[in-house]
Scaffold this active site. Structure first.
Site, PDB file in Angstrom:
ATOM      1  N   LEU A  33     -10.589 -37.428 -11.490  1.00  0.00           N
ATOM      2  CA  LEU A  33     -11.235 -37.399 -12.812  1.00  0.00           C
ATOM      3  C   LEU A  33     -10.248 -37.031 -13.928  1.00  0.00           C
ATOM      4  CD1 LEU A  33     -14.712 -35.809 -11.904  1.00  0.00           C
ATOM      5  CD2 LEU A  33     -14.085 -38.223 -12.019  1.00  0.00           C
ATOM      6  N   TYR A 141       6.667 -47.642 -15.266  1.00  0.00           N
ATOM      7  CA  TYR A 141       5.353 -47.970 -14.690  1.00  0.00           C
ATOM      8  C   TYR A 141       5.485 -49.133 -13.703  1.00  0.00           C
ATOM      9  CZ  TYR A 141       0.760 -50.166 -14.458  1.00  0.00           C
ATOM     10  OH  TYR A 141      -0.384 -50.764 -14.007  1.00  0.00           O
ATOM     11  N   LYS A 145       5.189 -49.248  -9.418  1.00  0.00           N
ATOM     12  CA  LYS A 145       4.262 -50.151  -8.713  1.00  0.00           C
ATOM     13  C   LYS A 145       5.039 -51.037  -7.738  1.00  0.00           C
ATOM     14  CE  LYS A 145       0.069 -49.359 -10.420  1.00  0.00           C
ATOM     15  NZ  LYS A 145      -1.167 -49.252  -9.651  1.00  0.00           N
ATOM     16  N   LEU A 188      -5.215 -53.916 -26.378  1.00  0.00           N
ATOM     17  CA  LEU A 188      -5.576 -54.680 -27.577  1.00  0.00           C
ATOM     18  C   LEU A 188      -7.090 -54.816 -27.764  1.00  0.00           C
ATOM     19  CD1 LEU A 188      -4.656 -56.378 -30.004  1.00  0.00           C
ATOM     20  CD2 LEU A 188      -4.656 -58.379 -28.498  1.00  0.00           C
TER      21      LEU A 188
HETATM   22  N1  UFG Z   1      -1.167 -55.101 -29.354  1.00  0.00           N
HETATM   23  C1  UFG Z   1      -1.194 -55.070 -30.725  1.00  0.00           C
HETATM   24  N2  UFG Z   1      -1.775 -53.986 -31.324  1.00  0.00           N
HETATM   25  C2  UFG Z   1      -2.327 -52.964 -30.616  1.00  0.00           C
HETATM   26  C3  UFG Z   1      -2.309 -53.019 -29.212  1.00  0.00           C
HETATM   27  C4  UFG Z   1      -1.707 -54.106 -28.603  1.00  0.00           C
HETATM   28  O1  UFG Z   1      -0.701 -55.966 -31.392  1.00  0.00           O
HETATM   29  O2  UFG Z   1      -2.821 -52.013 -31.247  1.00  0.00           O
HETATM   30  C5  UFG Z   1      -0.555 -56.266 -28.691  1.00  0.00           C
HETATM   31  C6  UFG Z   1       0.606 -55.924 -27.789  1.00  0.00           C
HETATM   32  O3  UFG Z   1       1.798 -55.781 -28.536  1.00  0.00           O
HETATM   33  C7  UFG Z   1       0.604 -57.136 -26.875  1.00  0.00           C
HETATM   34  C8  UFG Z   1      -0.875 -57.484 -26.727  1.00  0.00           C
HETATM   35  O4  UFG Z   1      -1.518 -56.867 -27.842  1.00  0.00           O
HETATM   36  O5  UFG Z   1       1.262 -58.184 -27.490  1.00  0.00           O
HETATM   37  C9  UFG Z   1      -1.514 -56.958 -25.469  1.00  0.00           C
HETATM   38  O6  UFG Z   1      -1.204 -55.579 -25.350  1.00  0.00           O
HETATM   39  P1  UFG Z   1      -1.944 -54.600 -24.329  1.00  0.00           P
HETATM   40  O7  UFG Z   1      -1.380 -53.235 -24.523  1.00  0.00           O
HETATM   41  O8  UFG Z   1      -3.409 -54.780 -24.431  1.00  0.00           O
HETATM   42  O9  UFG Z   1      -1.528 -55.174 -22.909  1.00  0.00           O
HETATM   43  P2  UFG Z   1      -0.068 -55.467 -22.307  1.00  0.00           P
HETATM   44  O10 UFG Z   1       0.058 -56.951 -22.246  1.00  0.00           O
HETATM   45  O11 UFG Z   1       0.996 -54.738 -22.973  1.00  0.00           O
HETATM   46  O12 UFG Z   1      -0.201 -54.758 -20.897  1.00  0.00           O
HETATM   47  C10 UFG Z   1      -0.953 -55.212 -19.819  1.00  0.00           C
HETATM   48  C11 UFG Z   1      -1.423 -54.042 -18.990  1.00  0.00           C
HETATM   49  C12 UFG Z   1      -0.246 -53.295 -18.463  1.00  0.00           C
HETATM   50  C13 UFG Z   1       0.622 -54.220 -17.680  1.00  0.00           C
HETATM   51  C14 UFG Z   1       0.960 -55.450 -18.473  1.00  0.00           C
HETATM   52  C15 UFG Z   1       1.629 -56.422 -17.585  1.00  0.00           C
HETATM   53  O13 UFG Z   1      -2.228 -53.195 -19.766  1.00  0.00           O
HETATM   54  O14 UFG Z   1      -0.684 -52.247 -17.627  1.00  0.00           O
HETATM   55  O15 UFG Z   1      -0.181 -56.053 -19.021  1.00  0.00           O
HETATM   56  O16 UFG Z   1       2.042 -57.498 -18.261  1.00  0.00           O
HETATM   57  F1  UFG Z   1       1.759 -53.599 -17.339  1.00  0.00           F
END
Ligand code: UFG
Length: 335
Positions: A33, A141, A145, A188
């Site tokens: 948790l 990270y 993994k 995002l």
């Molecule tokens: N983004 C924004 N603004 C925000 C948040 C995210 O523009 O406030 C963009 C990021 O830069 C990226 C896209 O939205 O271009 C997606 O970002 P996320 O953080 O939602 O997801 P990621 O693609 O970075 O990460 C995901 C998983 C990770 C994993 C990764 C593997 O959450 O755990 O895919 O590719 F490692």
């Protein structure tokens, strides 16, 4: 099947527990948790509060519930935190993971399905990404993994551990009961929906990527599709199922990407959320976030061929719509 789900009170874990429970399996959740939520565990499923990395706890839980297979969803999973505090990620994801494998080995539990990540690929040279492409993570990270994936591989070789390793792409959406509630939230879609609900501004990290609209493209997969894949994977670890090895002897992990094979840009995600929520979302363009590849799209061919799994909810509107509906239940705010 009697299944232990580590991290079963978390986002992916809790929706998967719902699916396994509905399919008639006997599910037990082990979750400390630290990031999971007690109320995410569906009624009728026992919750053991503790760590998979604690040898006494894992041995007791496996024996008490006569567990046959483990679905290992628990982990530390924030990229930025992993870079600031790698010790935590090695401790939890690697050392903790080995404690889990040891508990399974000494307790005679020979079936595991592991939640890995597309982050193991780092900056891939081409898309769609296939499972045989090099794994060169660019953050701690992803590295932890990848290291645990290798641990599973060698346990399969030496001790006959049967396994499926899933490399998740961008998980999105919600079930009616459970959705994404991280603190802090970095992903995002939940951030876009928070902006839609509260009228705050969303920062898009960069618009000079090599994509048609300049924002990053990601492959989104509905958490309910992901949950269904886990059910199929657990079935594939049956001792009589040759997809995960011979009945006795050396086993090799079945490694599958889980994505929908299609991509949406960050701007497309914002537009889809505007349609779902019926509001205009204020955005600004900020600097790039470190380590964001331009495009990440999975080849989902292997999961289709070997497991017979195909996404059923692959429209971004459906994913965002379910996350929005869940958000409106107010659950995430109370978490
Ligand atoms: N983004 C924004 N603004 C925000 C948040 C995210 O523009 O406030 C963009 C990021 O830069 C990226 C896209 O939205 O271009 C997606 O970002 P996320 O953080 O939602 O997801 P990621 O693609 O970075 O990460 C995901 C998983 C990770 C994993 C990764 C593997 O959450 O755990 O895919 O590719 F490692």
């Amino acid at each position: 099947m009697r299944v232990l789900v580590t991290g079963g009170a978390g986002y992916v874990g809790s929706v998967t527990v719902e699916t396994l429970h509905e399919a008639g399996h006997d599910v037990v959740v082990l979750d400390d948790l630290s990031t999971g939520h007690r109320q995410a565990v569906v009624e009728g499923v026992p919750l053991e509060v503790g760590s998979y990395g604690d040898p006494a706890t894992i041995s007791r839980v496996l024996a008490t519930h006569r567990i046959e297979a483990v679905l290992h969803c628990a982990a530390k999973s924030q990229v930025a935190e992993s870079m600031a505090d790698p010790a935590k990620y090695y401790r939890e994801n690697v050392a903790g993971g080995v404690a889990l494998l040891e508990g399974m080995r000494t307790g005679g539990v020979k079936r595991i399905v592991f939640s890995s990540t597309a982050a193991v690929y780092g900056m891939p040279e081409r898309t769609p990404i296939t499972e045989d492409m090099p794994t060169i993570p660019i953050n701690t990270y992803g590295e932890t993994k990848r290291t645990f994936e290798q641990g599973i591989r060698w346990y399969g070789h030496a001790y006959g551990l049967r396994s499926v390793i899933f490399r998740y792409f961008n998980v999105a959406g919600a079930s009616e009961r459970n959705g994404e509630a991280h603190d802090p939230e970095t992903h995002l879609i939940p951030k876009v929906l928070a902006a839609a609900a509260t009228g705050t501004e969303l920062t898009i990290f960069g618009d000079d990527f090599a994509t048609p609209d300049g924002t990053c493209i990601r492959d989104y997969i509905h958490v309910r599709d992901l949950a269904r894949a886990h059910l199929m994977a657990l079935e594939a670890t049956d001792p009589g199922d040759t997809r995960t090895g011979p009945r006795d002897g050396r086993c090799v992990p079945l490694v599958c990407n889980l994505g929908s094979g299609a991509g949406y840009s960050n701007r497309e995600v914002v537009r889809a959320a505007e349609q779902v929520a019926g509001v205009t979302i204020a955005t600004r363009i900020g600097p790039r976030r470190e380590g964001d590849p331009d495009i990440l799209i999975a080849s989902a061919a292997r999961a289709a061929e070997i497991l017979g799994w195909r996404p059923e909810h692959d429209s971004i509107a459906e994913m965002i719509g379910s996350a929005w509906a869940w958000r409106k239940t107010g659950w995430g705010d109370k978490a």
